[in-house]
Design an enzyme around this catalytic site. Structure first.
Site, PDB file in Angstrom:
ATOM      1  N   GLU B  58       2.582   2.025 -48.921  1.00  0.00           N
ATOM      2  CA  GLU B  58       2.548   3.049 -49.964  1.00  0.00           C
ATOM      3  C   GLU B  58       3.861   2.974 -50.700  1.00  0.00           C
ATOM      4  O   GLU B  58       4.904   3.349 -50.161  1.00  0.00           O
ATOM      5  CB  GLU B  58       2.430   4.443 -49.365  1.00  0.00           C
ATOM      6  N   ASP B  69       7.518  17.068 -50.629  1.00  0.00           N
ATOM      7  CA  ASP B  69       8.404  16.302 -49.764  1.00  0.00           C
ATOM      8  C   ASP B  69       9.518  17.145 -49.170  1.00  0.00           C
ATOM      9  O   ASP B  69      10.087  18.014 -49.828  1.00  0.00           O
ATOM     10  CB  ASP B  69       9.008  15.130 -50.546  1.00  0.00           C
TER      11      ASP B  69
END
Ligand SMILES: Cc1ncc(COP(=O)(O)O)c(C=O)c1O
Lengths: 456, 275
Positions: B58, B69
């Site tokens: 990824e 995140d």
């Protein structure tokens, strides 16, 4: 124009009308205002947004909820907020008649309480016990901390570190009210980053926590719901202006950060095509310098914080840093309904620089004895501009969204009354007073001698 | 054990999962932001991750406002942006890593794609050898342009399902997906955690009946044992923050070693059993 406009008497307008009666300008069922709005969010938040939407749709037709909201706004907020004629300020606006909608006189000092009480009551109904919020100027944080104290909810407020410094008074107020204030030290350390942090918290604690978003941005249903809680501003003001002047205003001026106070006052006039709706964005050092927060004037369409709208971004879609002297307007995004109103041409948006806003701030203090929030001073500056353009027959309605106590420090520095590293709270009051009277050359001189400079 | 399962003939995400399955195991999926710490540095790191045993990579797009995140990946994205990462660099990165044998997806917040142009981004991604897109903040409800572009250029669409998703949403989200489905194992942001959350098995179990696509599980994995545990019930084990931390501490050698450990865990678990 006035003959065709039948309205309730201002004394009969209540906050619940703004949520109970659809405005006729609703988003589609997925929350889109034209191509804007919607839900640009992680899947993890969808269930909570659905839950909120359902709770809101139920509450807005529940007489008990509506009565409780109206009771609080009458007895606690102090609604309706007054409409104030400001003839001495008007002299500086080409003679146009300026009327201030006094949201600064609400409990906690700004319009933010309109939305906060609504969402706090919804939080109780959803059975959630913890509330998180972002805040820029601290007004939304203070209003949220207040409602949480009143309704026994745990309250956590995220605030950019830069803003905790420039709005220190409000940090203290929030803490006095029992809220936890978390300074956010990522990115530009302002409102955008506070929202990022609040979203991270929400994704993690969504089961127990309501995110009490403070403006008409974010994913559906926030832009619609927050707007509806603020519609009372325009509903009251429309009736008040008609009663006071026998006509509709020529133009309405409001400042635009995320856009909640502006949409709240604009909405009652959307179907009055003769009324100009003008939003004033933070022009910072001037849009040509790149240091500003004029999202609608200078930005481009994109997705940020859950909605598709205008935003300030670079070529790669990275959010640009905004700048404004006003913490509450220092945001690179804006609510999606404003994006639609801009594209439709129904509302217009203009930047006002720091300097223009602070001139207007000083002028309102000295001519009318009203210290506005620096956010609201952008709207006052806009009204002065509109007045000169529209002439003495114009009636200009200004949303005075908040009061300026929180800004005393920033203002005292701007006008040279104290040094850059002094604090107005710490300073001896006489020093400020002396500074003010000696400061003949600055914008804070008496308005008679100042007129030329401001109007130039 | 072969160091790297991928071969130059791999043309789709489905192929990667099928080949892993044929080897009697799940897939290891490793995340790293492009441009971290520099564009060239990331190419080296991603290549090392592939060599160490990541079946899929990824390639993250560093973004100014990464609300999904935690601190580790936020800091990595900041570093990449400070070091001059530009969006177009993601295509060069994928071209180079693919040429070295890696199988690359892009993981990105959607605004950079919107700004670049959804069709144009898909075209350039396909041309660079990318296999598809993982979209953590795009739900199918808003994805019309991406449906069209991914169909046009033959790219896989990985949407996320979450422990908070209703069964209806799991059904509609998996129906909108191709390649594989990403199940977030916990409510929260990215970041390595000490233990595998019970919710991981639960969300995979709830998703399984709705789709024949492989299901990858991510958020929080950092050790071979955790990888083995997840590979016991999921088709793919997704590891992000742990690779970023390893890169920070020991560069390509460290990420290669971590990939080996995780790949061994995945292989040890064999094929996933019904949850
Ligand atoms: C007094 C005041 N006015 C305006 C704003 C800007 O917000 P909005 O554009 O949502 O009204 C703020 C935000 O903090 C504020 O405190």
């Amino acid at each position: 124009m006035s003959s065709s406009t039948s309205v309730r008497a201002s004394s009969q307008v209540t906050a619940s009308q703004g949520i109970e009666t659809p405005s006729g300008h609703e988003p589609d069922e997925r929350g889109h205002f034209g191509r804007f709005g919607g839900r640009w969010v992680p899947e993890a938040l969808v269930a909570a947004l659905d839950e909120l939407e359902t709770a809101y749709e139920k509450a807005r037709h529940d007489p008990e909820f509506l009565a409780e909201l109206d009771r609080l706004h009458r007895d606690y907020t102090g609604r309706p907020s007054p409409l104030t004629d400001v003839p001495k300020l008007s002299q500086h606006a080409g003679g146009a008649r300026i009327l201030l909608k006094r949201e600064d006189l609400n409990h906690t000092g700004s319009h933010k309480i309109n939305n906060v009480l609504g969402q706090a009551l919804l939080t109780k109904r959803m059975g959630k016990k913890r509330v998180i919020a972002e805040t820029g100027a601290g007004q939304h944080g203070v209003a949220t901390a207040t409602a949480c104290a009143l309704l026994d909810l745990e309250c956590v407020v995220y605030m950019g570190e830069v803003d905790t410094r420039r709005q220190a008074l409000n940090v203290a107020r929030m803490r006095l009210l029992g809220a936890t204030v978390i300074p956010v030290k990522t990115g530009s350390r302002t409102l955008k980053d506070a929202i990022n942090e609040a979203l991270r918290d929400w994704v993690t604690n969504v089961d127990s926590t309501h995110y009490l978003l403070g403006t008409v941005a974010g994913p559906h249903p926030f832009p619609q719901m927050v707007r509806d809680f603020h519609r009372v501003i325009g509903l009251e003001a429309r009736a008040q202006v008609l009663e006071r002047t026998g006509r509709l205003p020529t133009a309405i001026a409001a400042c635009v950060g995320g856009g909640s106070n502006a949409i709240g006052i604009f909405h009652a006039f959307l179907d009055d095509p003769g009324v100009r709706l003008v939003g004033f964005e933070p022009g910072g050092d001037g849009v040509e310098t790149g240091r500003h927060g004029a999202t609608l004037s200078e930005g481009s369409p994109g997705a940020l914080h859950g909605a598709f709208s205008y935003l300030l971004q670079d070529e790669d879609g990275q959010t640009a840093e905004s700048y404004s002297i006003s913490a509450g307007l220092d945001y690179p995004g804006v609510g999606p309904e404003h994006a639609l109103l801009k594209d439709l041409g129904r509302a217009e948006y203009q930047p006002v620089t720091d300097a223009e806003a602070m001139d207007a701030f000083a002028l309102l203090c000295r001519t009318e004895g009203i210290i506005p929030a620096i956010e609201s001073a952008h709207a006052v500056a806009g009204a002065l501009r509109l007045g000169k353009e529209l002439g003495p027959d114009a009636v200009i309605l200004v949303n005075l969204s908040g009061r300026g106590d929180k800004d005393v420090d920033t203002a005292a520095k701007w006008f040279g009354m104290i040094g850059q590293d002094e604090s107005a709270e710490a300073a001896d009051g006489t020093a400020i007073a002396e500074g003010a009277t000696q400061q003949r050359s600055g914008s804070f001189a008496d308005p008679g001698s100042e007129t030329e400079g401001i109007q130039a | 054990m072969s160091e790297r399962a991928s071969g130059p003939s791999t043309r789709s995400v489905a192929d990667v999962f099928a080949r892993c399955r044929a080897e009697g195991r799940g897939a290891l999926v490793g995340y790293l932001p492009a441009g971290y710490p520099t564009v060239d540095g990331a190419v080296e790191l991603l290549t090392a991750m592939s060599e160490g045993g990541c079946d899929l990579l990824e390639v993250g797009v560093p973004y100014s406002d990464p609300v999904m995140d935690g601190p580790t990946i936020q800091a990595a994205a900041d570093t990449a942006l400070r070091n001059g990462f530009r969006l177009r660099d993601v295509f060069g990165t994928i071209e180079r890593v693919s040429a070295a044998g890696g199988n690359c997806l892009v993981m990105t917040y959607f605004n950079p794609v919107l700004r670049y142009g959804v069709d144009r981004f898909a075209a350039d991604l396909a041309a660079a050898g990318g296999l598809g897109l993982i979209t953590p903040d795009l739900i199918p409800d808003e994805a019309d342009d991406w449906f069209a572009a991914s169909d046009k250029y033959g790219l896989s669409r990985t949407f996320l399902v979450s422990p908070s998703s209703t069964d209806e949403r799991i059904a509609s989200t998996t129906a909108a997906s191709s390649g594989f489905v990403y199940a977030t194992s916990i409510m929260g942001v990215t970041g390595a955690r000490d233990s595998v959350n019970a919710a991981a098995g639960e969300i995979v179990g709830r998703t399984r009946p709705h789709t024949s696509l492989p299901i990858g599980v991510g958020l929080g994995v950092r050790s071979g044992d955790q990888a083995a545990e997840i590979a016991g019930f999921a088709d793919g084990v997704i590891v992000g923050s742990a690779f970023v931390s390893a890169a920070e501490q020991g560069g390509p050698d460290a990420v290669r070693a971590l990939a080996r450990e995780l790949a061994a865990g995945v292989a040890r678990a064999g094929l996933p059993q019904p949850a």
